[in-house]
Design a protein around this motif. Structure first.
Motif, PDB file in Angstrom:
ATOM      1  N   ALA A 227     -59.613  35.401 -34.106  1.00  0.00           N
ATOM      2  CA  ALA A 227     -59.707  36.133 -32.850  1.00  0.00           C
ATOM      3  C   ALA A 227     -60.255  35.244 -31.740  1.00  0.00           C
ATOM      4  N   LEU A 228     -61.304  34.482 -32.057  1.00  0.00           N
ATOM      5  CA  LEU A 228     -61.905  33.596 -31.060  1.00  0.00           C
ATOM      6  C   LEU A 228     -60.949  32.475 -30.679  1.00  0.00           C
ATOM      7  N   THR A 229     -60.269  31.898 -31.683  1.00  0.00           N
ATOM      8  CA  THR A 229     -59.319  30.812 -31.416  1.00  0.00           C
ATOM      9  C   THR A 229     -58.209  31.269 -30.487  1.00  0.00           C
ATOM     10  N   MET A 230     -57.640  32.450 -30.767  1.00  0.00           N
ATOM     11  CA  MET A 230     -56.527  32.944 -29.956  1.00  0.00           C
ATOM     12  C   MET A 230     -56.989  33.329 -28.550  1.00  0.00           C
ATOM     13  N   LYS A 243     -47.566  24.078 -26.170  1.00  0.00           N
ATOM     14  CA  LYS A 243     -47.705  23.078 -27.230  1.00  0.00           C
ATOM     15  C   LYS A 243     -48.421  23.675 -28.438  1.00  0.00           C
ATOM     16  N   PHE A 244     -49.404  24.528 -28.175  1.00  0.00           N
ATOM     17  CA  PHE A 244     -50.180  25.151 -29.248  1.00  0.00           C
ATOM     18  C   PHE A 244     -49.310  26.087 -30.089  1.00  0.00           C
ATOM     19  N   VAL A 245     -48.550  26.963 -29.423  1.00  0.00           N
ATOM     20  CA  VAL A 245     -47.780  27.970 -30.163  1.00  0.00           C
ATOM     21  C   VAL A 245     -46.522  27.403 -30.795  1.00  0.00           C
ATOM     22  N   GLN A 246     -46.082  26.227 -30.359  1.00  0.00           N
ATOM     23  CA  GLN A 246     -44.881  25.639 -30.950  1.00  0.00           C
ATOM     24  C   GLN A 246     -45.069  25.327 -32.434  1.00  0.00           C
ATOM     25  N   LYS A 247     -46.336  25.254 -32.873  1.00  0.00           N
ATOM     26  CA  LYS A 247     -46.593  25.009 -34.292  1.00  0.00           C
ATOM     27  C   LYS A 247     -46.081  26.162 -35.155  1.00  0.00           C
ATOM     28  N   MET A 248     -45.904  27.332 -34.538  1.00  0.00           N
ATOM     29  CA  MET A 248     -45.430  28.494 -35.277  1.00  0.00           C
ATOM     30  C   MET A 248     -43.956  28.766 -35.020  1.00  0.00           C
ATOM     31  N   ALA A 249     -43.319  27.910 -34.254  1.00  0.00           N
ATOM     32  CA  ALA A 249     -41.901  28.106 -33.952  1.00  0.00           C
ATOM     33  C   ALA A 249     -41.056  27.465 -35.048  1.00  0.00           C
TER      34      ALA A 249
END
Length: 254
Positions: A227-230, A243-249
């Motif tokens: 929760a804190l990270t997001m 760039k951060f969310v592309q790790k989940m793409a």
């Protein structure tokens, strides 16, 4: 409000046949609650019906079908707590956007919950035991993630719905709690093909949900690390977020 005061409460739980819902159901029954469990398939509840006679009442209906819901809920005389846990997820492939998939997810996660509220708010308003609405949302609303167009939009809308109800129903003594879990081992997350940080077991997640219920939190997020990270990541400039969310793409779309 402590967990001991849950004894004797009449609760309507949706999506209680698997995952967090099933684990939460067991905790509620151990607390000596009577629980109406609404699900499309109530067969998984047979063991609990035998183990807790008179305390678990299965109701077979699809939350997306208003007529089924109306028929299923006609025999529910009274409830003190409504736990909106039923949900679904379909990932969207943005280059081949599927509006039908989008509609199916919103039909359960948003419209389905609205259907239930239509038939249950009048029952809650008649309760003399501190009526309570609990909505199980997701940490996905903290940060827009790849392929989550339908799931994230449905949960964001669900949270707005609950927040507005909180403002409207406060005068009637109805509490509204929004619970935002992270990744939990359920049949839905079993299909995920990406790394899920801080993932937890369903029974552990259920204990967090029970805590949110008994303490009547306005909002409860867990695990706190995710929760804190997001929340922090959502404050970054857009190029950094991408760039951060592309790790989940997905690496390549078909």
């Amino acid at each position: 409000m402590s967990s001991e005061t849950l004894a004797g409460r009449k609760i309507l739980l949706t999506g209680g046949t698997q995952g967090i819902g099933y684990a939460l159901l067991e905790l509620l029954l151990r607390s000596n609650c009577t629980v109406y469990v609404l699900a499309r398939n109530t067969d998984p509840l047979s063991r609990l019906v035998e183990q807790y006679p008179g305390h678990v009442i299965p109701l077979a209906a699809d939350v997306a079908d208003a007529e089924q819901l109306k028929a299923a809920l006609e025999d529910v005389a009274e409830i003190d707590t409504l736990i909106l846990n039923a949900g679904t997820c379909e990932y969207i492939q943005a280059s081949h956007f599927d509006s039908k998939s989008f509609a199916r997810v919103l039909g359960v996660n948003l419209q389905g919950n609205a259907n239930i509220l239509e038939f249950t708010i009048p029952k809650l308003l008649e309760s003399q035991r501190g009526p309570h609405i609990v909505g199980i949302s997701s940490l996905v609303t903290e940060l827009a993630l790849p392929r989550s167009e339908a799931y994230g939009a449905s949960k964001a809308g669900f949270e707005y719905l609950l927040s507005s109800l909180r403002a409207d129903l406060y005068r009637y003594g109805v509490d509204v709690t929004i619970v935002q879990p992270g990744f939990v081992e359920t049949p839905l997350t079993d299909r995920n093909d990406f790394e899920m940080p801080f993932i937890m077991k369903a029974d552990e997640a259920a204990r967090h949900v029970l805590k949110a219920i008994t303490q009547r939190r306005y909002t409860y997020r867990f695990p706190w690390q995710l929760a804190l990270t997001m929340r922090i990541a959502a404050k970054f400039p857009v190029p950094m977020i991408l760039k951060f969310v592309q790790k989940m793409a997905p690496k390549h779309e078909q």
